[in-house]
Design a protein around this motif. Structure first.
Motif, short mmCIF file in Angstrom:
data_model
loop_
_atom_site.label_atom_id
_atom_site.label_comp_id
_atom_site.label_asym_id
_atom_site.label_seq_id
_atom_site.Cartn_x
_atom_site.Cartn_y
_atom_site.Cartn_z
N ILE A 125 0.95 -1.16 -0.23
CA ILE A 125 -0.06 0.17 0.16
C ILE A 125 0.98 1.41 -0.05
O ILE A 125 2.21 1.23 0.23
CB ILE A 125 -0.85 0.03 1.09
CG1 ILE A 125 -0.09 -0.05 2.52
CG2 ILE A 125 -1.89 -1.00 1.07
CD1 ILE A 125 -0.92 0.38 3.91
N ALA A 126 0.33 2.39 -0.32
CA ALA A 126 1.15 3.84 -0.42
C ALA A 126 0.60 4.52 0.80
O ALA A 126 -0.80 4.84 0.98
CB ALA A 126 0.74 4.30 -1.68
N LEU A 127 1.36 4.86 1.59
CA LEU A 127 1.34 6.05 2.75
C LEU A 127 1.41 7.32 1.91
O LEU A 127 2.72 7.47 1.84
CB LEU A 127 1.95 5.69 3.89
CG LEU A 127 1.75 4.28 4.48
CD1 LEU A 127 2.80 4.24 5.77
CD2 LEU A 127 0.48 3.89 4.79
N THR A 128 0.59 7.91 1.71
CA THR A 128 0.60 9.28 1.15
C THR A 128 0.89 10.42 1.81
O THR A 128 0.32 10.49 2.96
CB THR A 128 -0.37 9.55 -0.19
OG1 THR A 128 -1.59 9.59 0.76
CG2 THR A 128 -0.50 8.30 -0.83
N TYR A 129 1.53 11.34 1.25
CA TYR A 129 1.90 12.86 1.96
C TYR A 129 1.64 13.90 0.90
O TYR A 129 2.47 13.92 0.02
CB TYR A 129 3.12 12.90 2.48
CG TYR A 129 3.52 13.99 3.33
CD1 TYR A 129 3.22 14.49 4.68
CD2 TYR A 129 4.29 15.10 2.72
CE1 TYR A 129 3.54 15.59 5.10
CE2 TYR A 129 4.68 16.44 3.26
CZ TYR A 129 4.40 16.52 4.50
OH TYR A 129 4.64 17.71 5.28
N ARG A 130 0.59 14.86 1.08
CA ARG A 130 0.18 16.07 0.06
C ARG A 130 0.31 17.04 0.60
O ARG A 130 -0.30 17.45 1.77
CB ARG A 130 -0.94 15.37 -0.36
CG ARG A 130 -1.07 14.22 -1.31
CD ARG A 130 -2.46 13.97 -1.94
NE ARG A 130 -2.77 13.06 -2.80
CZ ARG A 130 -2.94 11.80 -2.86
NH1 ARG A 130 -3.22 11.45 -1.48
NH2 ARG A 130 -2.99 10.91 -3.76
#
Length: 339
Positions: A125-130
């Motif tokens: 999975i991708a732990l995103t930071y925006r």
């Protein structure tokens, strides 16, 4: 109102700049950040000024990994009241949900989330930071600081490396690739759509040794009772709805009300309760975006007028004089002289 960030994000900034042979006071002054505000973690500064200062420090001090070095000096505690709820969560899933829900306390311009793996790898999975780029420009150093700190928090909470499979960065390498490999210990992929840590999905079930349900509930109660998400207020919702129409015409109040599934009068009443009006929300949005485009880009004033919904450059010029007491050209020159 321009988005802000807690001064905890600059913890370690002054010592790091000094160690690299720079003058932190000069940088702080240039970007309008009072040194005394850094004496505590709960002060608030413009996230645009914060990010521009990080990029400037990296360039002037010839330190391309400035963001990663600053991340090395920080930990979960920079999230302040949010850290208590995160640390006392029972699982990584619970901690991520809490951090995502209340990250606005640290800065409403930042979000984290859980997405599918961009490479379709099984069990990843991708732990995103925006960062909301509609409100503040992109900053490579700030993204590396945030993603580096995100990784360090995961290690701190789990007590081990979090099954990291790869790291996604939206820009090209600022430092030698070996520096990123040394920091993250995993494959680095550049020029990607979203900043993210791609990890084994089983990390979501990992339990925390620091779990304490009583403390977690007390921390959540404090956060819920003491803070309100500005992006969820009616002012924030209207600002976002109008912003999504730009460049282009500014929609009338009735059109925005319809997009929010409420009546025009109901919308007006909500804004009055929040001590504002539709016209003021639009004016504030135009002011903030005009200031950002004028001071951080080389766009022509005709282009900027279009981007903020003005039909003519002269209308932009009159508005800028009303907002800042300067012409657009004078505002841009002052900004460049201060860099």
């Amino acid at each position: 109102m321009q988005p802000l960030i807690r001064t905890a994000s600059l913890r370690g900034f002054s010592p790091l700049v000094s160690e690299l042979g720079g003058d932190p006071d000069r940088l702080l002054t240039r970007y309008g950040i009072a040194r005394e505000v850094l004496e505590g973690d709960d002060g608030l500064v413009s996230i645009t000024a914060h990010d521009q200062m990080l990029d400037a420090a990296a360039a002037e001090l010839d330190c391309p990994d400035f963001g990663l070095r600053l991340a090395d000096r920080q930990d979960l505690s920079i999230l302040g009241p949010v850290a208590r709820a995160v640390r006392s969560s029972s699982t990584a899933t619970e901690a991520l949900e809490c951090a995502a829900r209340f990250l606005f306390v640290h800065s409403p311009a930042l979000t984290i989330g859980v997405d599918d793996d961009p490479w379709s790898r099984r069990g990843v999975i991708a732990l995103t930071y925006r960062k909301q780029l509609a409100e503040s420009p992109y900053s490579p150093q700030a993204i590396e600081l945030g993603l580096g700190l995100f990784y360090r928090m995961a290690v701190q909470l789990l007590g081990r490396r979090p099954g990291l499979r790869s790291v996604e960065l939206p820009h090209g390498p600022l430092s030698p690739v070996a520096r990123y490999l040394d920091f993250f210990g995993a494959d680095i992929k550049f020029d990607r759509p979203v900043a993210a840590l791609c990890v084994d999905h089983r990390i979501l079930d990992a339990s925390f040794a620091t779990a304490d349900e009583e403390i977690r509930l007390a921390a959540l109660q404090h956060l819920t009772g003491s803070y309100s998400d500005p992006t969820r207020s009616m002012t924030g919702r209207v600002r976002r709805a109008v912003g999504e129409c730009l460049p282009g015409r500014v929609p009338p109040l009735a059109e925005v009300a319809a997009s929010l599934a409420i009546g025009p009068r109901t919308l007006q009443r909500h804004l009055v309760v929040e001590d504002t009006t539709y016209g003021r929300v639009v004016d504030d949005l135009r002011r903030d975006r005009s200031h950002r485009f004028i001071t951080t880009t080389d766009l022509s004033f005709t282009q900027i007028a279009d981007l903020v919904g003005f039909s003519e450059q002269s209308t932009l010029s009159h508005a800028v004089r009303r907002w800042f007491g300067l012409s657009p050209g004078e505002l841009r020159r002052r900004a460049r002289l201060s860099r």
